[in-house]
Scaffold this active site. Structure first.
Site, PDB file in Angstrom:
ATOM      1  N   ALA A 116       0.734  -1.479   0.096  1.00 39.81           N
ATOM      2  CA  ALA A 116      -0.416   0.172   0.306  1.00 39.81           C
ATOM      3  C   ALA A 116       0.762   1.160   0.019  1.00 39.81           C
ATOM      4  O   ALA A 116       0.164   2.214  -0.400  1.00 39.81           O
ATOM      5  CB  ALA A 116      -0.509   0.014   1.215  1.00 39.81           C
ATOM      6  N   ALA A 117       2.245   1.276   0.682  1.00 38.99           N
ATOM      7  CA  ALA A 117       2.200   2.514   0.501  1.00 38.99           C
ATOM      8  C   ALA A 117       3.060   3.283  -0.167  1.00 38.99           C
ATOM      9  O   ALA A 117       3.129   2.346  -1.365  1.00 38.99           O
ATOM     10  CB  ALA A 117       3.878   2.368   1.647  1.00 38.99           C
ATOM     11  N   PRO A 118       3.365   4.427  -0.890  1.00 39.30           N
ATOM     12  CA  PRO A 118       2.690   5.805   0.012  1.00 39.30           C
ATOM     13  C   PRO A 118       1.382   5.694   0.859  1.00 39.30           C
ATOM     14  O   PRO A 118       1.009   6.800   1.407  1.00 39.30           O
ATOM     15  CB  PRO A 118       3.687   6.361  -0.421  1.00 39.30           C
ATOM     16  CG  PRO A 118       3.739   6.234  -1.941  1.00 39.30           C
ATOM     17  CD  PRO A 118       3.898   4.747  -1.951  1.00 39.30           C
ATOM     18  N   LYS A 121      -3.433   3.964  -3.346  1.00 35.04           N
ATOM     19  CA  LYS A 121      -4.219   3.415  -3.775  1.00 35.04           C
ATOM     20  C   LYS A 121      -5.314   3.324  -2.864  1.00 35.04           C
ATOM     21  O   LYS A 121      -6.477   3.152  -2.214  1.00 35.04           O
ATOM     22  CB  LYS A 121      -4.039   2.076  -4.613  1.00 35.04           C
ATOM     23  CG  LYS A 121      -3.687   2.691  -5.602  1.00 35.04           C
ATOM     24  CD  LYS A 121      -2.611   1.278  -6.898  1.00 35.04           C
ATOM     25  CE  LYS A 121      -2.614   1.262  -7.722  1.00 35.04           C
ATOM     26  NZ  LYS A 121      -1.083   3.039  -7.748  1.00 35.04           N
ATOM     27  N   ARG A 144       8.301   2.840   4.990  1.00 36.75           N
ATOM     28  CA  ARG A 144       7.228   3.006   4.108  1.00 36.75           C
ATOM     29  C   ARG A 144       6.103   2.812   4.943  1.00 36.75           C
ATOM     30  O   ARG A 144       4.810   3.803   4.921  1.00 36.75           O
ATOM     31  CB  ARG A 144       7.545   2.249   3.433  1.00 36.75           C
ATOM     32  CG  ARG A 144       8.233   2.280   2.043  1.00 36.75           C
ATOM     33  CD  ARG A 144       8.798   1.688   0.821  1.00 36.75           C
ATOM     34  NE  ARG A 144       7.253   1.013   0.160  1.00 36.75           N
ATOM     35  CZ  ARG A 144       7.256   2.333  -0.675  1.00 36.75           C
ATOM     36  NH1 ARG A 144       8.400   3.782  -1.158  1.00 36.75           N
ATOM     37  NH2 ARG A 144       6.398   2.490  -1.249  1.00 36.75           N
ATOM     38  N   ASP A 184      -1.306  -3.818  -6.952  1.00 38.46           N
ATOM     39  CA  ASP A 184      -0.187  -2.876  -7.334  1.00 38.46           C
ATOM     40  C   ASP A 184       0.746  -3.677  -7.000  1.00 38.46           C
ATOM     41  O   ASP A 184       1.716  -3.312  -5.867  1.00 38.46           O
ATOM     42  CB  ASP A 184      -0.228  -1.568  -6.757  1.00 38.46           C
ATOM     43  CG  ASP A 184       0.706  -0.359  -7.517  1.00 38.46           C
ATOM     44  OD1 ASP A 184       0.856  -0.911  -8.441  1.00 38.46           O
ATOM     45  OD2 ASP A 184       1.684   0.165  -7.055  1.00 38.46           O
ATOM     46  N   CYS A 237       3.846  -0.613 -12.640  1.00 40.99           N
ATOM     47  CA  CYS A 237       3.558   0.357 -13.461  1.00 40.99           C
ATOM     48  C   CYS A 237       5.180  -0.364 -15.292  1.00 40.99           C
ATOM     49  O   CYS A 237       6.268   0.401 -14.725  1.00 40.99           O
ATOM     50  CB  CYS A 237       4.426   1.542 -12.923  1.00 40.99           C
ATOM     51  SG  CYS A 237       5.188   0.691 -11.911  1.00 40.99           S
TER      52      CYS A 237
END
Length: 498
Positions: A116-118, A121, A144, A184, A237
């Protein structure tokens, strides 16, 4: 064309992209001549986009594929604006806003952000929950995870559990628990080469292969924590097929109860390519974002659904046994500020818990958090001092507009806001304050920034917050750095903990 940017791109990367893109390769290269774009996402749990547009003091332009996203100009410094400090928006690269915008989170659901960091989302789905249900935001890095907590607090999200744990351990606590999961995944970051040229210099073909093994394990962990009927959003990404279509192809075979589903489309999106996976035509339901077709960096998304129907919810939190004097001190404070509601809901005393003289407002969902390393469970309300309750800033940020009566609201261009944020005292005119003295919420355009005590026309910022108060079940320090990898909002690292 920007020769410096192009010269930084690895030849092996360029050769592979030429094979992948064919006639689109030259336009893809030309995109590196263009400047990167800058974006922010409005916190619609606190403010509507229409009102945001009326009060924002710098130029913004709508991002067409994200309903609450806006471009801003490179020379603007929106993090210095008091609206940012009030949690009204989050700074995020425009393409990176896409994954959270394509998973339909509803209030009351249980949502997990695995890496989840930073917080880009996590803040988006936490805002969508509107204070109901549960948000579990995890990051394996302690540093983080603390930054993640700060961003979630800034957004005023009360129903959170911020974990600092290995995903495979979380599976034991949350088997088939979550309605929605965002993964992610740590990736090679090829889509961010224009934004962060250091990533291009550090890139190797072998890195993608190594990361794909990590991604596969994370996907299995996510699938095992997803409820029947639940949805999982996988994103990277990077352009590398071995981290994108090939991961989804592999996952669909390993977990046949999962299937790809379509996402809300946009004219600039490209479809996934079955030939870059195992040939499964369903891979066309994946989305690719290329910088020569969008005003953003590179991205890959896949939305999957688990077959079946979700079972009953986990229920509400247990009844709290709050000491009479604690409740008395808190009620005195709430009367002083004229509490109406908190985050749109009536205050629930059963959710209040005291740990080491610090007071927390727990999520309404009863969960098995036992044995997990965590940074925060619930909303940090404040501290118990001698014969009084002293509020913390996260409590102020959890208030929406008009939820308390004792308010001092300044305009966004008032220079006193900057002085307040620096910790300085302010001179307040009698007509600006709700009461002649005592606790007030200092607000910008009606939106809370923090608490202050008014005495003889002077507002003093009272800050009892330690940046990260104790509350962890146990602490662990990273022992071995495994690999560096980019997140969609910056470089992230993945570490092994003892």
């Amino acid at each position: 064309m920007d020769s410096d940017r192009l010269s930084a791109l690895p030849q092996a990367f360029l050769h592979r992209m030429e094979d992948m893109l064919g006639d689109d390769f030259e336009p893809f290269l030309a995109a590196y001549e263009q400047p990167r774009t800058y974006g922010l996402r409005v916190n619609t749990a606190k403010i509507s986009c229409e009102e945001f547009e009326q009060i924002v003091p710098f130029e913004v332009k709508k991002i067409p594929w994200v309903s609450n996203g806006y471009f801003y100009n490179e020379d603007v410094r929106p993090s210095r604006c008091a609206l940012y400090q009030a949690g009204l928006y989050y700074l995020q690269e425009p393409s990176a806003m896409t994954p959270a915008s394509r998973i339909p989170v509803e209030p009351g659901e249980y949502v997990l952000d695995m890496c989840a960091a930073p917080g880009g989302k996590a803040t988006a789905v936490g805002s969508a929950l509107k204070g109901e249900g549960l948000l579990v935001a995890n990051d394996i890095s302690t540093t983080r995870a603390r930054a993640l907590l700060r961003n979630l607090e800034l957004f005023g999200i009360p129903n959170l559990f911020v974990a600092n744990e290995k995903p495979e351990k979380m599976v034991k606590n949350f088997p088939e628990f979550f309605h929605k999961i965002i993964l992610d995944a740590p990736c090679s970051g090829e889509g961010m080469f224009r934004k962060e040229e250091a990533l291009a210099r550090d890139w190797t073909p072998e890195k993608s292969e190594e990361l794909s093994r990590i991604q596969k394990q994370l996907c299995l962990n996510a699938a095992d924590m997803l409820q029947p009927g639940g949805q999982m959003l996988y994103s990277t990404c990077t352009f590398a097929p071995c981290e994108d279509e090939q991961i989804i192809s592999w996952l669909l075979k390993e977990r046949p109860e999962l299937s790809l589903i379509s996402m809300e489309d946009y004219e600039g999106f490209s479809t996934g390519n079955p030939e870059w996976g195992d040939g499964n035509p369903q891979l066309k339901k994946c989305v690719r974002i290329f910088p020569h077709k969008m005003q953003g960096e590179g991205h890959f998304l896949a939305l999957l659904q688990k077959e079946g129907t979700a079972g009953p919810s986990a229920g509400t939190s247990k009844t709290s046994r709050l000491a009479a004097d604690v409740r008395k001190y808190m009620e005195e404070f709430f009367r002083e500020i004229g509490l109406k509601t908190l985050d749109g809901q009536e205050f629930d005393w059963n959710r209040v818990e005291v740990r080491a003289d610090k007071v927390y407002y727990l999520p309404s969902v009863s969960c098995n958090f036992r044995g997990l390393t965590f940074i925060r469970n619930g909303l940090y309300l404040g501290d118990l001092k001698k014969n009084r309750f002293e509020p913390a800033q996260p409590l102020a940020l959890a208030f929406r507009k008009n939820e308390a009566e004792a308010v001092i609201s300044l305009s966004v261009d008032d220079p006193r806001l900057e002085r307040y944020l620096k910790g300085e005292t302010l001179t307040i005119e009698p007509e600006e304050a709700a009461h002649p003295k005592g606790w007030h919420l200092l607000c910008v355009e009606g939106y809370p920034l923090g608490f202050g005590k008014l005495v003889n026309g002077t507002l003093k910022k009272v800050e009892s917050i330690r940046k990260f108060p104790s509350g962890c079940s146990r602490s662990r320090q990273p022992q071995t750095l495994l690999i560096w990898m980019p997140g969609t909002e910056g470089i992230r690292h993945f570490s092994i903990t003892s």
